[in-house]
Write an enzyme that holds these catalytic residues in place. Sequence first.
Site, mmCIF file in Angstrom:
data_model
loop_
_atom_site.group_PDB
_atom_site.id
_atom_site.type_symbol
_atom_site.label_atom_id
_atom_site.label_comp_id
_atom_site.label_asym_id
_atom_site.label_seq_id
_atom_site.Cartn_x
_atom_site.Cartn_y
_atom_site.Cartn_z
ATOM 1 N N ALA A 82 -7.102 -4.369 2.780
ATOM 2 C CA ALA A 82 -6.929 -5.715 3.330
ATOM 3 C C ALA A 82 -8.265 -6.453 3.446
ATOM 4 O O ALA A 82 -9.329 -5.829 3.488
ATOM 5 C CB ALA A 82 -6.288 -5.597 4.718
ATOM 6 N N SER A 107 -3.937 -6.059 -2.481
ATOM 7 C CA SER A 107 -3.194 -5.926 -1.225
ATOM 8 C C SER A 107 -2.445 -7.201 -0.888
ATOM 9 O O SER A 107 -2.964 -8.307 -1.057
ATOM 10 C CB SER A 107 -4.163 -5.590 -0.086
ATOM 11 O OG SER A 107 -3.515 -5.698 1.157
ATOM 12 N N TYR A 119 4.379 -4.512 1.542
ATOM 13 C CA TYR A 119 5.249 -3.890 2.534
ATOM 14 C C TYR A 119 6.561 -4.655 2.446
ATOM 15 O O TYR A 119 6.539 -5.895 2.531
ATOM 16 C CB TYR A 119 4.659 -4.044 3.938
ATOM 17 C CG TYR A 119 3.310 -3.390 4.123
ATOM 18 C CD1 TYR A 119 3.209 -2.024 4.387
ATOM 19 C CD2 TYR A 119 2.127 -4.127 4.044
ATOM 20 C CE1 TYR A 119 1.978 -1.412 4.557
ATOM 21 C CE2 TYR A 119 0.888 -3.520 4.211
ATOM 22 C CZ TYR A 119 0.825 -2.167 4.468
ATOM 23 O OH TYR A 119 -0.401 -1.568 4.637
ATOM 24 N N THR A 135 4.283 0.177 -0.238
ATOM 25 C CA THR A 135 3.686 1.120 0.714
ATOM 26 C C THR A 135 4.746 1.521 1.727
ATOM 27 O O THR A 135 5.277 0.677 2.454
ATOM 28 C CB THR A 135 2.470 0.478 1.408
ATOM 29 O OG1 THR A 135 1.521 0.128 0.397
ATOM 30 C CG2 THR A 135 1.823 1.443 2.384
ATOM 31 N N LYS A 142 4.017 4.241 -2.688
ATOM 32 C CA LYS A 142 2.738 4.694 -2.108
ATOM 33 C C LYS A 142 2.967 5.244 -0.701
ATOM 34 O O LYS A 142 3.666 4.620 0.096
ATOM 35 C CB LYS A 142 1.760 3.510 -2.048
ATOM 36 C CG LYS A 142 0.427 3.826 -1.378
ATOM 37 C CD LYS A 142 -0.539 2.664 -1.536
ATOM 38 C CE LYS A 142 -1.906 2.947 -0.929
ATOM 39 N NZ LYS A 142 -1.959 2.722 0.503
ATOM 40 N N SER A 163 -0.539 9.769 -0.521
ATOM 41 C CA SER A 163 -1.483 9.029 0.324
ATOM 42 C C SER A 163 -1.090 9.177 1.779
ATOM 43 O O SER A 163 0.107 9.208 2.103
ATOM 44 C CB SER A 163 -1.447 7.538 -0.067
ATOM 45 O OG SER A 163 -2.229 6.760 0.830
ATOM 46 N N HIS A 197 -2.605 6.905 3.752
ATOM 47 C CA HIS A 197 -3.119 5.577 4.118
ATOM 48 C C HIS A 197 -4.563 5.680 4.616
ATOM 49 O O HIS A 197 -4.976 4.994 5.544
ATOM 50 C CB HIS A 197 -2.217 4.966 5.198
ATOM 51 C CG HIS A 197 -2.119 3.476 5.152
ATOM 52 N ND1 HIS A 197 -0.982 2.806 4.766
ATOM 53 C CD2 HIS A 197 -3.024 2.506 5.448
ATOM 54 C CE1 HIS A 197 -1.189 1.489 4.847
ATOM 55 N NE2 HIS A 197 -2.423 1.291 5.250
ATOM 56 N N ASP A 232 -4.650 9.095 -3.309
ATOM 57 C CA ASP A 232 -5.830 8.487 -2.685
ATOM 58 C C ASP A 232 -6.097 9.142 -1.344
ATOM 59 O O ASP A 232 -5.248 9.841 -0.801
ATOM 60 C CB ASP A 232 -5.720 6.954 -2.591
ATOM 61 C CG ASP A 232 -4.730 6.450 -1.548
ATOM 62 O OD1 ASP A 232 -4.479 7.149 -0.542
ATOM 63 O OD2 ASP A 232 -4.219 5.325 -1.743
ATOM 64 N N GLY A 233 -7.340 8.952 -0.851
ATOM 65 C CA GLY A 233 -7.737 9.528 0.430
ATOM 66 C C GLY A 233 -8.884 10.502 0.262
ATOM 67 O O GLY A 233 -8.693 11.610 -0.233
ATOM 68 N N GLY A 234 -10.076 10.055 0.621
ATOM 69 C CA GLY A 234 -11.229 10.958 0.651
ATOM 70 C C GLY A 234 -11.893 11.202 -0.680
ATOM 71 O O GLY A 234 -12.810 12.030 -0.764
ATOM 72 N N ARG A 278 -12.133 2.950 0.735
ATOM 73 C CA ARG A 278 -13.387 2.595 1.422
ATOM 74 C C ARG A 278 -14.596 2.497 0.491
ATOM 75 O O ARG A 278 -15.427 1.593 0.687
ATOM 76 C CB ARG A 278 -13.649 3.568 2.574
ATOM 77 C CG ARG A 278 -12.599 3.421 3.689
ATOM 78 C CD ARG A 278 -12.844 4.375 4.828
ATOM 79 N NE ARG A 278 -11.818 4.288 5.856
ATOM 80 C CZ ARG A 278 -10.628 4.903 5.812
ATOM 81 N NH1 ARG A 278 -10.321 5.669 4.778
ATOM 82 N NH2 ARG A 278 -9.770 4.759 6.797
HETATM 83 C C1 FMN Z 1 -9.714 -1.245 5.604
HETATM 84 C C2 FMN Z 1 -8.502 -0.709 4.924
HETATM 85 C C3 FMN Z 1 -7.432 -1.544 4.668
HETATM 86 C C4 FMN Z 1 -6.305 -1.055 4.018
HETATM 87 N N1 FMN Z 1 -5.309 -1.912 3.708
HETATM 88 C C5 FMN Z 1 -4.227 -1.458 3.048
HETATM 89 C C6 FMN Z 1 -3.210 -2.351 2.647
HETATM 90 O O1 FMN Z 1 -3.287 -3.557 2.873
HETATM 91 N N2 FMN Z 1 -2.138 -1.834 1.994
HETATM 92 C C7 FMN Z 1 -2.019 -0.490 1.716
HETATM 93 O O2 FMN Z 1 -1.041 -0.066 1.130
HETATM 94 N N3 FMN Z 1 -2.998 0.366 2.054
HETATM 95 C C8 FMN Z 1 -4.085 -0.086 2.707
HETATM 96 N N4 FMN Z 1 -5.091 0.783 3.014
HETATM 97 C C9 FMN Z 1 -5.000 2.187 2.559
HETATM 98 C C10 FMN Z 1 -5.611 2.359 1.152
HETATM 99 O O3 FMN Z 1 -4.790 1.780 0.183
HETATM 100 C C11 FMN Z 1 -5.801 3.820 0.779
HETATM 101 O O4 FMN Z 1 -4.589 4.507 0.986
HETATM 102 C C12 FMN Z 1 -6.929 4.530 1.533
HETATM 103 O O5 FMN Z 1 -7.971 3.636 1.838
HETATM 104 C C13 FMN Z 1 -7.477 5.658 0.681
HETATM 105 O O6 FMN Z 1 -8.425 6.381 1.372
HETATM 106 P P1 FMN Z 1 -10.022 6.211 1.201
HETATM 107 O O7 FMN Z 1 -10.377 4.964 1.955
HETATM 108 O O8 FMN Z 1 -10.511 7.446 1.846
HETATM 109 O O9 FMN Z 1 -10.356 6.122 -0.263
HETATM 110 C C14 FMN Z 1 -6.231 0.310 3.667
HETATM 111 C C15 FMN Z 1 -7.309 1.160 3.929
HETATM 112 C C16 FMN Z 1 -8.438 0.664 4.537
HETATM 113 C C17 FMN Z 1 -9.584 1.596 4.791
HETATM 114 C C1 7N5 Z 2 -1.374 -6.054 8.040
HETATM 115 C C2 7N5 Z 2 -2.585 -5.475 7.413
HETATM 116 C C3 7N5 Z 2 -2.347 -4.069 6.999
HETATM 117 C C4 7N5 Z 2 -3.586 -3.511 6.430
HETATM 118 C C5 7N5 Z 2 -3.540 -2.036 6.328
HETATM 119 O O1 7N5 Z 2 -2.673 -1.489 5.707
HETATM 120 C C6 7N5 Z 2 -4.564 -1.246 6.969
HETATM 121 O O2 7N5 Z 2 -5.433 -1.822 7.617
HETATM 122 O O3 7N5 Z 2 -4.547 -0.022 6.823
#
Ligand code: FMN
Ligand code: 7N5
Length: 358
Positions: free
Chosen positions: A74, A101, A129, A155, A223, A245, A247, A278-280, A302
């Site tokens: 986001a 996003s 979403y 998601t 997702k 994932s 998240h 995804d993740g890490g 990130r």
């Molecule tokens: C700041 C932030 C915002 C995110 N916003 C969304 C989003 O809007 N929609 C979504 O499906 N996942 C969102 N995610 C989850 C990411 O898509 C993803 O699953 C996750 O960041 C992967 O892990 P990593 O940050 O360790 O690479 C967000 C993650 C972060 C850190």
């Molecule tokens: C409504 C914003 C959702 C963003 C998100 O998915 C997150 O921050 O992990």
Amino acid sequence: MRELRDKARSLLDPVIRDFYEGGADSETALAENERAFARLALLPRILAGAGQASTAVRLLGADLDTPVLVAPTAFHRLAHPDGEVATARAAAAAGTVLIASMAATTAVAEVTAAARDVRPDAQVWFQLYLQPEPEVTAELVRRAEAAGCTALVVTADSPVFGRHGRDERNGFHDLPPGYAAENMRDLPGTPPGGTRPIAMSPALSWADLRRLRELTRLPVVLKGVLHPADAARAADEGLAAVVVSNHGGRQLDAAPATVEALPAVVAAIAGRIPVLLDGGVRTGSDVVTALALGATAVAVGRPVLWGLAAEGEDGVARVLRTLREQTAHVLTLCGARDRADLAPDQVVARGIREVPAC
Ligand SMILES: Cc1cc2nc3c(=O)[nH]c(=O)nc-3n(C[C@H](O)[C@H](O)[C@H](O)COP(=O)(O)O)c2cc1C
Ligand SMILES: CCCCC(=O)C(=O)O
């Protein structure tokens, strides 16, 4: 990567930094995503004669130069004034998919235009979403299609908002003045020019996902899959791919690390559709570990935000380039030309192994 992360951390407003970096509750899932990769080692194969490694991958009918996609995150304009436009340009130049996003601070049509400006065949997928009102979801889908997105990513790990202690302590609940979730503007039920908040609903079910698929010819990716039975169902239902994932540790804090959940999902899917993770993921070794365990590709959240905050488009480009180069290097060191040469028996837990009978 560490250098960009440290630079981003020093440049960002601490409240925004906490929003990007934070996880849910005790931040166990957040920490475990990275720690789980650190607990794994790769067993290289030697004398394999594999030659020059290739990171190219075909995904949902598109040829990508790297198996590292940009996960949807986001509010990119809080990281850098160029926001999602910078991310889109860097992802397109890297020959990878940007998953844009729904909570972007730039409208999806502007995001796809920025990507296409760099590369006409740029792949942008739209993450959403499912909204409780079907007409709102339908309008979002229509906009993503009109913008030229080539897939939808639903998601499904967010029946409610995660509890983010850092944001609660910082009182960060809304975008600061001057920023908006642009995809949420002028939707059914909003006053002209206004936006509506993104809703999350625990009432959503597979039936809602089926209704979404009736609205569109775009492939739909699911997702937030962690349970192998859900993965199997996704394949049965005709979804195009799943993303393993949690998240980024921002929803269920008791969720397993994604790389630990991956093998059971891969087994349940049994090659029917691509499995992403995804993740890490922070290094080429992490990428190759996930590929060896059966992922077709991975995504990073990130690290892209660090690159963006530190150096805008150039920073995102640097993150994606570094991960691609590291992936190619690790593939070569493992004796693999590409993902197809890797096998799950090359991923082992650290510590002394039992001596196998050969
Ligand atoms: C700041 C932030 C915002 C995110 N916003 C969304 C989003 O809007 N929609 C979504 O499906 N996942 C969102 N995610 C989850 C990411 O898509 C993803 O699953 C996750 O960041 C992967 O892990 P990593 O940050 O360790 O690479 C967000 C993650 C972060 C850190
Ligand atoms: C409504 C914003 C959702 C963003 C998100 O998915 C997150 O921050 O992990």
